[in-house]
Design a protein around this motif. Sequence first.
Motif, PDB file in Angstrom:
ATOM      1  N   ALA A 158      -0.944  -9.098   0.954  1.00  0.00           N
ATOM      2  CA  ALA A 158      -0.814 -10.366   1.181  1.00  0.00           C
ATOM      3  C   ALA A 158       0.531 -10.025   0.277  1.00  0.00           C
ATOM      4  CB  ALA A 158      -1.812 -11.029   0.034  1.00  0.00           C
ATOM      5  N   LEU A 159       0.819  -9.129  -0.576  1.00  0.00           N
ATOM      6  CA  LEU A 159       2.075  -9.218  -1.499  1.00  0.00           C
ATOM      7  C   LEU A 159       2.922  -8.240  -0.297  1.00  0.00           C
ATOM      8  CD1 LEU A 159       0.636  -7.394  -4.907  1.00  0.00           C
ATOM      9  CD2 LEU A 159       0.963  -9.571  -4.345  1.00  0.00           C
ATOM     10  N   ILE A 160       2.810  -8.021   0.831  1.00  0.00           N
ATOM     11  CA  ILE A 160       3.493  -6.849   0.894  1.00  0.00           C
ATOM     12  C   ILE A 160       4.296  -7.885   1.866  1.00  0.00           C
ATOM     13  CG2 ILE A 160       3.951  -5.557   3.102  1.00  0.00           C
ATOM     14  CD1 ILE A 160       3.115  -4.119   0.794  1.00  0.00           C
ATOM     15  N   ALA A 161       3.171  -9.200   2.676  1.00  0.00           N
ATOM     16  CA  ALA A 161       3.358 -10.215   3.301  1.00  0.00           C
ATOM     17  C   ALA A 161       4.812 -11.218   3.048  1.00  0.00           C
ATOM     18  CB  ALA A 161       2.427 -10.977   4.305  1.00  0.00           C
ATOM     19  N   LEU A 162       4.445 -11.068   1.731  1.00  0.00           N
ATOM     20  CA  LEU A 162       4.902 -12.389   0.752  1.00  0.00           C
ATOM     21  C   LEU A 162       6.220 -11.489   0.615  1.00  0.00           C
ATOM     22  CD1 LEU A 162       2.169 -13.597  -2.299  1.00  0.00           C
ATOM     23  CD2 LEU A 162       3.468 -14.869  -0.384  1.00  0.00           C
ATOM     24  N   ALA A 163       6.819 -10.832   0.588  1.00  0.00           N
ATOM     25  CA  ALA A 163       7.795  -9.465   0.214  1.00  0.00           C
ATOM     26  C   ALA A 163       8.970  -9.634   1.380  1.00  0.00           C
ATOM     27  CB  ALA A 163       7.798  -8.363  -0.029  1.00  0.00           C
ATOM     28  N   LEU A 164       8.037  -9.537   3.033  1.00  0.00           N
ATOM     29  CA  LEU A 164       8.509  -9.586   4.294  1.00  0.00           C
ATOM     30  C   LEU A 164       8.883 -10.910   4.190  1.00  0.00           C
ATOM     31  CD1 LEU A 164       6.309  -7.473   6.198  1.00  0.00           C
ATOM     32  CD2 LEU A 164       8.463  -6.742   5.745  1.00  0.00           C
ATOM     33  N   SER A 165       8.737 -12.154   4.191  1.00  0.00           N
ATOM     34  CA  SER A 165       8.897 -13.636   4.099  1.00  0.00           C
ATOM     35  C   SER A 165      10.130 -13.969   3.348  1.00  0.00           C
ATOM     36  CB  SER A 165       7.572 -14.189   3.840  1.00  0.00           C
ATOM     37  OG  SER A 165       8.315 -15.585   3.405  1.00  0.00           O
ATOM     38  N   ASP A 166       9.620 -13.392   2.168  1.00  0.00           N
ATOM     39  CA  ASP A 166      10.834 -13.673   1.128  1.00  0.00           C
ATOM     40  C   ASP A 166      12.071 -12.906   1.905  1.00  0.00           C
ATOM     41  OD1 ASP A 166      10.174 -14.928  -0.819  1.00  0.00           O
ATOM     42  OD2 ASP A 166      10.536 -13.535  -2.576  1.00  0.00           O
ATOM     43  N   ALA A 167      12.485 -11.688   1.760  1.00  0.00           N
ATOM     44  CA  ALA A 167      13.424 -10.939   2.542  1.00  0.00           C
ATOM     45  C   ALA A 167      14.456 -11.132   3.817  1.00  0.00           C
ATOM     46  CB  ALA A 167      13.020  -9.835   2.427  1.00  0.00           C
ATOM     47  N   LEU A 168      12.839 -11.484   4.717  1.00  0.00           N
ATOM     48  CA  LEU A 168      13.264 -12.160   6.207  1.00  0.00           C
ATOM     49  C   LEU A 168      14.108 -13.438   5.680  1.00  0.00           C
ATOM     50  CD1 LEU A 168      11.076  -9.194   7.351  1.00  0.00           C
ATOM     51  CD2 LEU A 168      13.580  -9.516   7.703  1.00  0.00           C
ATOM     52  N   ALA A 208       1.576  -8.208   8.170  1.00  0.00           N
ATOM     53  CA  ALA A 208       1.412  -7.063   7.560  1.00  0.00           C
ATOM     54  C   ALA A 208       0.469  -5.829   6.662  1.00  0.00           C
ATOM     55  CB  ALA A 208       1.967  -7.254   6.192  1.00  0.00           C
ATOM     56  N   ASP A 209       0.565  -4.570   6.307  1.00  0.00           N
ATOM     57  CA  ASP A 209      -0.204  -3.886   6.428  1.00  0.00           C
ATOM     58  C   ASP A 209      -0.489  -3.067   5.376  1.00  0.00           C
ATOM     59  OD1 ASP A 209      -2.842  -3.068   5.091  1.00  0.00           O
ATOM     60  OD2 ASP A 209      -3.926  -3.239   7.583  1.00  0.00           O
ATOM     61  N   ASP A 210      -0.898  -2.393   4.678  1.00  0.00           N
ATOM     62  CA  ASP A 210       0.423  -1.144   3.603  1.00  0.00           C
ATOM     63  C   ASP A 210      -0.197   0.484   4.115  1.00  0.00           C
ATOM     64  OD1 ASP A 210      -2.791  -0.682   3.343  1.00  0.00           O
ATOM     65  OD2 ASP A 210      -2.854  -0.341   1.446  1.00  0.00           O
ATOM     66  N   VAL A 211      -1.024   0.874   4.757  1.00  0.00           N
ATOM     67  CA  VAL A 211      -0.639   1.895   5.933  1.00  0.00           C
ATOM     68  C   VAL A 211      -1.408   1.987   7.262  1.00  0.00           C
ATOM     69  CG1 VAL A 211      -1.219   4.599   5.954  1.00  0.00           C
ATOM     70  CG2 VAL A 211      -1.903   3.523   3.449  1.00  0.00           C
ATOM     71  N   VAL A 213       1.861 -10.822  19.137  1.00  0.00           N
ATOM     72  CA  VAL A 213       2.019 -10.037  17.296  1.00  0.00           C
ATOM     73  C   VAL A 213       1.935  -8.973  17.816  1.00  0.00           C
ATOM     74  CG1 VAL A 213      -0.302  -9.204  15.869  1.00  0.00           C
ATOM     75  CG2 VAL A 213      -0.780 -11.328  17.830  1.00  0.00           C
ATOM     76  N   TYR A 214       2.961  -9.249  16.066  1.00  0.00           N
ATOM     77  CA  TYR A 214       3.767  -7.420  16.250  1.00  0.00           C
ATOM     78  C   TYR A 214       2.584  -7.431  14.717  1.00  0.00           C
ATOM     79  CZ  TYR A 214       7.355  -8.608  19.492  1.00  0.00           C
ATOM     80  OH  TYR A 214       8.108  -9.113  20.874  1.00  0.00           O
ATOM     81  N   PHE A 215       3.262  -6.026  14.454  1.00  0.00           N
ATOM     82  CA  PHE A 215       2.588  -5.413  13.018  1.00  0.00           C
ATOM     83  C   PHE A 215       3.839  -4.162  12.607  1.00  0.00           C
ATOM     84  CE2 PHE A 215       2.211  -0.718  13.507  1.00  0.00           C
ATOM     85  CZ  PHE A 215       2.261  -0.769  14.426  1.00  0.00           C
ATOM     86  N   ALA A 216       3.710  -4.508  11.018  1.00  0.00           N
ATOM     87  CA  ALA A 216       4.704  -3.698  10.032  1.00  0.00           C
ATOM     88  C   ALA A 216       3.996  -3.631   9.168  1.00  0.00           C
ATOM     89  CB  ALA A 216       6.107  -4.963   9.159  1.00  0.00           C
ATOM     90  N   THR A 217       3.866  -2.316   9.017  1.00  0.00           N
ATOM     91  CA  THR A 217       3.294  -1.448   8.051  1.00  0.00           C
ATOM     92  C   THR A 217       4.490  -0.549   7.366  1.00  0.00           C
ATOM     93  OG1 THR A 217       3.009   0.232   8.692  1.00  0.00           O
ATOM     94  CG2 THR A 217       0.729  -1.310   8.623  1.00  0.00           C
ATOM     95  N   VAL A 218       3.574  -0.330   5.592  1.00  0.00           N
ATOM     96  CA  VAL A 218       5.116   0.515   4.618  1.00  0.00           C
ATOM     97  C   VAL A 218       4.732   1.648   5.150  1.00  0.00           C
ATOM     98  CG1 VAL A 218       5.085   1.034   1.977  1.00  0.00           C
ATOM     99  CG2 VAL A 218       4.169  -1.246   2.424  1.00  0.00           C
ATOM    100  N   ALA A 219       3.593   2.329   5.149  1.00  0.00           N
ATOM    101  CA  ALA A 219       3.488   3.866   5.739  1.00  0.00           C
ATOM    102  C   ALA A 219       2.997   3.970   7.108  1.00  0.00           C
ATOM    103  CB  ALA A 219       3.013   5.032   4.224  1.00  0.00           C
ATOM    104  N   LEU A 220       2.906   5.052   6.940  1.00  0.00           N
ATOM    105  CA  LEU A 220       1.853   5.702   9.012  1.00  0.00           C
ATOM    106  C   LEU A 220       1.692   6.474   8.952  1.00  0.00           C
ATOM    107  CD1 LEU A 220       2.087   4.401  11.631  1.00  0.00           C
ATOM    108  CD2 LEU A 220       4.016   5.809  11.963  1.00  0.00           C
TER     109      LEU A 220
END
Length: 250
Positions: free
Chosen positions: A155-165, A215-218, A240-247
């Motif tokens: 959820a923190l990642i999703a919030l940061a994405l929302s802020d930046a985008l 959004a997710d972490d890994v 549906v698209y996805f975005a993760t910090v790491a792969l």
Amino acid sequence: MMLLLNAAVSTFINSIKELGSDMLFVNNPVCPVCKRVMFFDENILCKSCVDKLNYINDNECHVCGSKINSENILCDHCMSIYSMDAGKSVFTYDNISSCVIHDFKYNRNRYAAKECGKRLAERLADVSWIKDIDIITCVPCTAEKLNQRGYNQAALIALALSDALNIEVNNEILLKCRETKDQIGLSYEQRFENVKNAFEVINYKIIENKTVLIADDVFTSGATINECTNMLKKSGARTVYFATVALARE
Ligand SMILES: [Zn+2]
Ligand SMILES: [Zn+2]
């Protein structure tokens, strides 16, 4: 009356704690890798560790290594096993990025989550499908996990994405209705089986006919995001698209 008062005092104490932990991480961050105290101008990692972060090569499929365009992290063939339409990630999951992720997942380092979300947003800014996204959401955790940890790192990642985008976010679209086994040690097939029917859509009106970014972490096997995508699409999401910090490579 006493009960009400107790509840009010406990809410007040919790909000002070929250505020305290946020301030602590902004004002006195410690490098998640080398544990050295960082200065104000440093962000995810200290100056000597930040160069060790490995960014994903945008030109090759992260699973099979074949050449791809930079719109996705996987080639069409590898992507065809998933329900998601495309996705992006920033870092290779290794001994450096895993320290950062561990820090915001278990050590309440919200600041690192925010910085990682920013990096992810920079990566997403170049893809053509970013302009189609109507709403951002996250992979949920169970209510029990949320109580234990106090927050959901996705959820923190999703919030940061929302802020930046500058795209709307709603982290209450999906619900994790049962705890799943730890995916570590499970085979590829078992991971898909393990998360089957573990998620529910609770806010389907918001996603009807919409393009959702999850959004997710890994991203490891992709089983969890895939299951969430299945539920979102069953409930009316168009894309549906996805975005993760790491792969992580399997
Ligand atoms: Zn360091
Ligand atoms: Zn591939």
